[in-house]
Design a protein around this motif. Structure first.
Motif, PDB file in Angstrom:
ATOM      1  N   PRO A   1     -25.103  16.327  25.950  1.00 46.84           N
ATOM      2  CA  PRO A   1     -26.561  16.431  25.843  1.00 46.84           C
ATOM      3  C   PRO A   1     -27.134  15.428  24.846  1.00 46.84           C
ATOM      4  O   PRO A   1     -26.579  15.228  23.774  1.00 46.84           O
ATOM      5  CB  PRO A   1     -26.786  17.866  25.373  1.00 46.84           C
ATOM      6  CG  PRO A   1     -25.497  18.282  24.764  1.00 46.84           C
ATOM      7  CD  PRO A   1     -24.415  17.494  25.430  1.00 46.84           C
ATOM      8  N   ASP A   2     -28.206  14.791  25.237  1.00 48.91           N
ATOM      9  CA  ASP A   2     -28.953  13.896  24.358  1.00 48.91           C
ATOM     10  C   ASP A   2     -30.410  14.320  24.457  1.00 48.91           C
ATOM     11  O   ASP A   2     -31.074  14.030  25.452  1.00 48.91           O
ATOM     12  CB  ASP A   2     -28.778  12.437  24.785  1.00 48.91           C
ATOM     13  CG  ASP A   2     -29.584  11.467  23.926  1.00 48.91           C
ATOM     14  OD1 ASP A   2     -30.351  11.926  23.047  1.00 48.91           O
ATOM     15  OD2 ASP A   2     -29.452  10.259  24.139  1.00 48.91           O
ATOM     16  N   PRO A   3     -30.919  15.030  23.473  1.00 47.42           N
ATOM     17  CA  PRO A   3     -32.278  15.563  23.561  1.00 47.42           C
ATOM     18  C   PRO A   3     -33.351  14.487  23.688  1.00 47.42           C
ATOM     19  O   PRO A   3     -34.450  14.767  24.141  1.00 47.42           O
ATOM     20  CB  PRO A   3     -32.449  16.365  22.271  1.00 47.42           C
ATOM     21  CG  PRO A   3     -31.320  16.002  21.391  1.00 47.42           C
ATOM     22  CD  PRO A   3     -30.261  15.378  22.235  1.00 47.42           C
ATOM     23  N   GLU A   4     -33.037  13.252  23.334  1.00 48.03           N
ATOM     24  CA  GLU A   4     -34.014  12.166  23.416  1.00 48.03           C
ATOM     25  C   GLU A   4     -34.019  11.486  24.777  1.00 48.03           C
ATOM     26  O   GLU A   4     -34.964  10.778  25.115  1.00 48.03           O
ATOM     27  CB  GLU A   4     -33.725  11.124  22.332  1.00 48.03           C
ATOM     28  CG  GLU A   4     -33.770  11.676  20.915  1.00 48.03           C
ATOM     29  CD  GLU A   4     -35.150  12.201  20.544  1.00 48.03           C
ATOM     30  OE1 GLU A   4     -36.163  11.552  20.871  1.00 48.03           O
ATOM     31  OE2 GLU A   4     -35.210  13.288  19.925  1.00 48.03           O
ATOM     32  N   GLY A   8     -29.995  11.849  32.799  1.00 46.59           N
ATOM     33  CA  GLY A   8     -28.603  12.028  32.433  1.00 46.59           C
ATOM     34  C   GLY A   8     -28.139  13.474  32.382  1.00 46.59           C
ATOM     35  O   GLY A   8     -27.060  13.754  31.870  1.00 46.59           O
ATOM     36  N   ARG A   9     -28.948  14.394  32.908  1.00 45.51           N
ATOM     37  CA  ARG A   9     -28.575  15.808  32.886  1.00 45.51           C
ATOM     38  C   ARG A   9     -28.138  16.332  34.243  1.00 45.51           C
ATOM     39  O   ARG A   9     -27.774  17.501  34.374  1.00 45.51           O
ATOM     40  CB  ARG A   9     -29.742  16.649  32.382  1.00 45.51           C
ATOM     41  CG  ARG A   9     -30.099  16.376  30.945  1.00 45.51           C
ATOM     42  CD  ARG A   9     -31.365  17.112  30.523  1.00 45.51           C
ATOM     43  NE  ARG A   9     -31.744  16.754  29.176  1.00 45.51           N
ATOM     44  CZ  ARG A   9     -32.472  15.697  28.858  1.00 45.51           C
ATOM     45  NH1 ARG A   9     -32.889  14.874  29.783  1.00 45.51           N
ATOM     46  NH2 ARG A   9     -32.781  15.449  27.605  1.00 45.51           N
TER      47      ARG A   9
END
Length: 157
Positions: free
Chosen positions: A110-113, A117-118
């Protein structure tokens, strides 16, 4: 699933258009409906899952999400030709999307920014299993979604 569920296999070419994921979701909905009812799906594309219970309705929503993500990834990151295969058997829907591109998709942390990509994380969350295998051309990414609770008794296997 009921004992009256029909086994079903469908394979279609996926056009490289912005509406391809929507068309794939509609095909999943109609295919599941036809298998559950033992008849062709209605022209409106709505599933008969309401009569089969919330478990099936939730499973159809999960399958629609999975197919949408897999088709989007194939069109965005893979290459032509893109093919979609659906198979219903044993109370599950197997979704396979083949594309002609090199490489394999990678499940990202996970990359919150990040704004993308999810997709594979979503596929993993709604599927019993998913994976990738080499094909000619390219690769096949697959996911399996259980369609409702397993039936009680020996037929559930």
């Amino acid at each position: 699933m009921t004992r009256n569920q029909r086994a079903c296999r469908i394979a279609v070419a996926v056009p490289a258009t912005p509406w391809a994921p929507h068309a794939a979701r509609t095909l999943v909905r109609r295919t599941v409906d036809a298998a559950l009812r033992g008849t062709d799906a209605g022209a409106d594309g709505r599933t008969g899952a309401g009569g089969a219970g919330a478990d099936v309705a939730d499973a159809v929503a999960d399958a629609e999400l999975a197919v949408s993500e897999l088709v989007t990834n194939a069109l965005r990151h893979g290459g032509p030709p893109v093919r979609l295969r659906l198979r219903i058997a044993g109370g599950s829907l197997r979704i396979e999307v083949q594309d002609g591109g090199p490489g394999s998709p990678v499940l990202r942390g996970p990359d919150p920014e990040a704004v993308s990509g999810r997709g594979l994380a979503l596929v993993q969350a709604v599927s019993q299993e998913w994976g990738v295998r080499a094909a000619r051309p390219g690769k096949i990414v697959h996911a399996t979604v259980r369609l409702g609770r397993p039936a009680a008794g020996p037929a559930a296997a």
